[in-house]
Motif scaffolding. Structure first.
Motif, PDB file in Angstrom:
ATOM      1  N   THR A  99     -35.177  14.028  38.826  1.00 23.75           N
ATOM      2  CA  THR A  99     -34.743  15.016  37.836  1.00 23.75           C
ATOM      3  C   THR A  99     -35.321  16.372  38.211  1.00 23.75           C
ATOM      4  O   THR A  99     -36.445  16.464  38.658  1.00 23.75           O
ATOM      5  N   GLN A 100     -34.510  17.398  38.039  1.00 20.69           N
ATOM      6  CA  GLN A 100     -35.071  18.754  38.119  1.00 20.69           C
ATOM      7  C   GLN A 100     -34.806  19.434  36.778  1.00 20.69           C
ATOM      8  O   GLN A 100     -35.626  19.364  35.887  1.00 20.69           O
ATOM      9  N   GLY A 102     -32.697  18.401  34.694  1.00 22.70           N
ATOM     10  CA  GLY A 102     -32.519  17.286  33.777  1.00 22.70           C
ATOM     11  C   GLY A 102     -31.181  17.226  33.067  1.00 22.70           C
ATOM     12  O   GLY A 102     -30.908  16.263  32.343  1.00 22.70           O
ATOM     13  N   CYS A 136     -24.670  16.864  40.203  1.00 25.72           N
ATOM     14  CA  CYS A 136     -26.023  17.389  40.060  1.00 25.72           C
ATOM     15  C   CYS A 136     -26.118  18.616  40.944  1.00 25.72           C
ATOM     16  O   CYS A 136     -25.794  18.558  42.119  1.00 25.72           O
ATOM     17  N   ARG A 137     -26.534  19.743  40.355  1.00 24.08           N
ATOM     18  CA  ARG A 137     -26.627  20.979  41.134  1.00 24.08           C
ATOM     19  C   ARG A 137     -28.048  21.237  41.630  1.00 24.08           C
ATOM     20  O   ARG A 137     -28.283  22.226  42.302  1.00 24.08           O
ATOM     21  N   THR A 139     -30.783  18.506  42.579  1.00 30.28           N
ATOM     22  CA  THR A 139     -31.605  17.605  43.401  1.00 30.28           C
ATOM     23  C   THR A 139     -31.068  17.385  44.802  1.00 30.28           C
ATOM     24  O   THR A 139     -31.807  16.919  45.670  1.00 30.28           O
TER      25      THR A 139
ATOM     26  N   THR B 209     -25.035  23.122  36.021  1.00 29.94           N
ATOM     27  CA  THR B 209     -24.373  22.052  35.262  1.00 29.94           C
ATOM     28  C   THR B 209     -24.261  22.438  33.788  1.00 29.94           C
ATOM     29  O   THR B 209     -23.286  22.113  33.125  1.00 29.94           O
TER      30      THR B 209
HETATM   31  S1  FES Z   1     -31.218  17.893  37.770  1.00 30.96           S
HETATM   32 FE1  FES Z   1     -30.163  19.765  37.347  1.00 30.96          FE
HETATM   33  S2  FES Z   1     -28.111  19.172  37.502  1.00 30.96           S
HETATM   34 FE2  FES Z   1     -29.152  17.403  38.163  1.00 30.96          FE
END
Ligand code: FES
Ligand code: FES
Lengths: 160, 455
Positions: A99-100, A102, A136-137, A139, B209
């Protein structure tokens, strides 16, 4: 606008609401029922952040009308841990640095859960395929793939 | 992982016990349980939804705006136009004295890019706001538009932004940011080879996202709480205060976890108008970009064009570099004058070159305003510079890594923008990279150091 009743179970608990006809399950869960773990990243079926499990199948809640879910059993990421103990997938995401920001995480975990429910020992290709609808943008995906593979291994150890 | 402690051993204590050790992220437990609160994970009773009427043209004069049909649409609560905004013309960097104010919160007499906000619609539901927005009638007189930076700089090009008066930002140094170091003409005259190349990039969208947005709740005490995913909390608060002509003490900004930013959430775009909506209706307001808006409306990384001319000797030394850089700000400044300026300081790269001449232009075109993104102003420059370095090495038949050792900056070297080099570690990084990538270089490069010119 006439309200319509909907009734389903969410993470095992019974829920009943009156909603505007045409309300998406995503909006019903977030705005009416107060489960904000499914995220809206696009509201058009392209990002996977809103993924939930309906009767065992992976669904995009932004493209599902709430009124079609009467009698269904719905699972979201907020309902995965039991008694404060993380689900193996949650544990693996945490340990693998998967997760970054999240924002994609709840949807990713839903997609991964459906995979492991159907395919307990997936190949790497199976994992990539199962997550291919989730964007996911942050990881770069690799830690997420590793987390799912790790969770599968720890599941099979538990089963053994 | 191997930790090599031989480098700069005299400069540090050997207590790097964190490196190579896994440490859990403090935010992960709430991410994996779906408990992390993002700005949109809030719902207030009576919340209104804001949707923008946007310009369908790249460049047009607004003759008239008719909102009468939209106002009658069921569910519409308030319609906002330019005249409702207390201080409608702003620019983000005015806070650090980088003006002039050049951008409208809501377009008044002109639109300068396709997608520019013209009318804000506030309604009981998203759908009502959307439907009402479609009923706003704007009478446009379409104007010629310019999309290419060099076209925009030519005499007679359509003027994009009247607040600047010409299609480039005016620095205190003139039409561009300039760096002059040594004698570049003499450098070229003495060079064995000269190579001039042009590098270009397109705008790049961050595509987080989570889309850009905010939710504003009026408090009982005439204050407004703004829940936002901005990456620039105080910039946003201070600019909102200017735009709304409201003291900062009336504005309570609440940030939190941002669902991906990458620099794309540093502009002040959604908050002021949402606060204004909350103020004029007395109701909570949600203004969240659709995915389409995120991709089309939010600022991308600027398109850039970089022309690099280098003079190089057969022995590998770069003796002269001339760079002209162009940054496409789009229709408004936002952070681009700063990005273009960063480029001016950066174009010599991590190399010591005795003769340098740099001009960087911040250019206005009728494209989507660009702004910050991960290292903006230098990232595209680095792409151009390092491709150029490889081409130069090939030109003189030298190994590209050894070529970089010869030109690497070292402590004490004066940079072109008159900042002495300190704490350089390029040589040591390349030595380690040479080993790690199994790309051997001659022994003399492995014994070089950033400390001093030797070898
Ligand atoms: S953790 Fe940021 S979009 Fe996946
Ligand atoms: S919000 Fe449902 S797929 Fe993006």
């Amino acid at each position: 606008m006439a309200k319509v009743p909907v009734q389903f179970t969410l993470n095992g608990a019974e829920k009943a609401e009156f909603i505007d006809s045409g309300t998406t399950l995503l909006n019903a869960l977030r705005d009416k029922i107060g489960d904000t773990s499914p995220k809206g990243g696009c509201h058009q079926g392209t990002c996977g952040a809103c993924s939930v499990i309906i009767d065992g199948e992976l669904r995009l809640s932004c493209l599902t009308l709430a009124e079609t879910c009467n009698g269904a059993a719905i699972t979201t990421t907020s309902g995965l841990s039991e008694g404060g103990v993380l689900h193996p997938l949650q544990r693996a995401f945490l340990d693998a640095f998967a997760t970054q920001c999240g924002f994609c995480t709840p949807g990713m975990i839903m997609a991964a859960k459906v995979l492991l429910d159907h395919t307990p020992s997936p190949s790497r290709e199976d994992v990539v395929e199962a997550l291919s609808g989730n964007i996911c943008r942050c990881t770069g995906y690799e830690p997420i793939i590793q987390a799912v593979l790790t969770a599968a291994r720890s599941n099979s150890q538990h089963a053994a | 992982m191997e930790l090599r402690k031989s480098y700069f051993a005299d400069q540090r204590k050997d207590d790097l016990h964190e490196i190579g050790q896994p440490r859990p992220r403090s935010d992960s437990p709430s991410h994996v349980t779906g408990k992390t609160a993002y700005f949109a994970d809030r719902n207030f009773p009576g919340m209104l939804h804001l949707k923008m009427v946007r310009s369908p043209h790249h460049h047009a004069r607004i003759r008239s705006i008719d909102t009468s049909e939209a106002e009658k649409h069921p569910g519409v609560v308030k319609v906002l136009t330019a005249k409702d905004v207390p201080h409608n013309v702003y620019t983000i960097l005015i806070l650090i004295q980088i003006g002039p104010e050049d951008e409208t919160v809501l377009a008044d007499s002109k639109v300068r890019w396709k997608g520019e906000a013209v009318v804000a619609m506030l309604a009981e539901t998203e759908r009502a706001a959307q439907e009402a927005a479609a009923k706003v009638k704007v009478d446009y007189e379409v104007l010629p538009a310019v999309f290419d930076m060099e076209e925009a700089l030519k005499p007679g090009a359509p003027l994009v932004n009247e607040y600047h008066g010409q299609n480039h930002y005016l620095y205190d140094s003139g039409e561009c940011r300039k760096v002059r170091f040594g004698d570049v003409d003499a450098g070229f005259a003495g060079a064995d080879h000269i190579l001039e190349q042009t590098y270009q990039s397109s705008p790049i969208e961050h595509a987080p996202t989570e889309t850009t947005g905010c939710i504003v709740a009026p408090e009982g005490n005439d204050r407004f709480t703004c829940y936002t995913n901005t990456q620039a909390m105080f910039f946003t608060l201070d600019n909102a205060s200017i735009i709304l002509q409201m003291p900062g003490s009336k504005l309570h900004f609440v940030g939190g976890t941002v669902g991906g930013g990458f620099g794309g959430k540093v502009d002040v775009i959604v908050e002021p108008i949402a606060i204004l909506g909350a103020k004029l209706t007395g109701r909570p307001v949600s203004f969240i970009y659709s995915r389409e808006e995120e991709m089309q409306i939010s600022s991308p990384r600027a398109a850039e064009k970089v022309v690099i001319k280098d003079g190089v000797m057969k022995d590998g030394r770069i003796v002269a570099r001339k760079v002209t850089g162009y940054t496409d700000a789009g229709a408004y400044s936002r952070h681009s004058p700063y990005g273009a300026q960063k480029g001016a300081g950066h174009y010599p790269g991590p190399y010591t070159i005795p003769n340098v001449w740099i001009d960087t232009y911040c250019v206005y075109t009728n494209r989507t305003p660009s702004s910050a993104m991960r290292g903006f102003g230098v990232t595209i420059g680095d792409f151009a510079l390092e491709v150029q370095m490889d081409k130069l090495a090939r030109l003189i038949g030298m190994d590209p890594l050894e070529f970089r050792f010869i030109n690497a900056y070292r402590d004490g070297d004066m940079k072109a923008h008159r900042q002495p080099t300190e704490g350089a570690a390029l040589i040591e990084c390349m030595q380690e990279a040479s080993r790690a990538a199994n790309w051997p270089v001659a022994e003399k490069y492995l014994s070089m150091s950033s400390y001093a010119k030797g070898a």
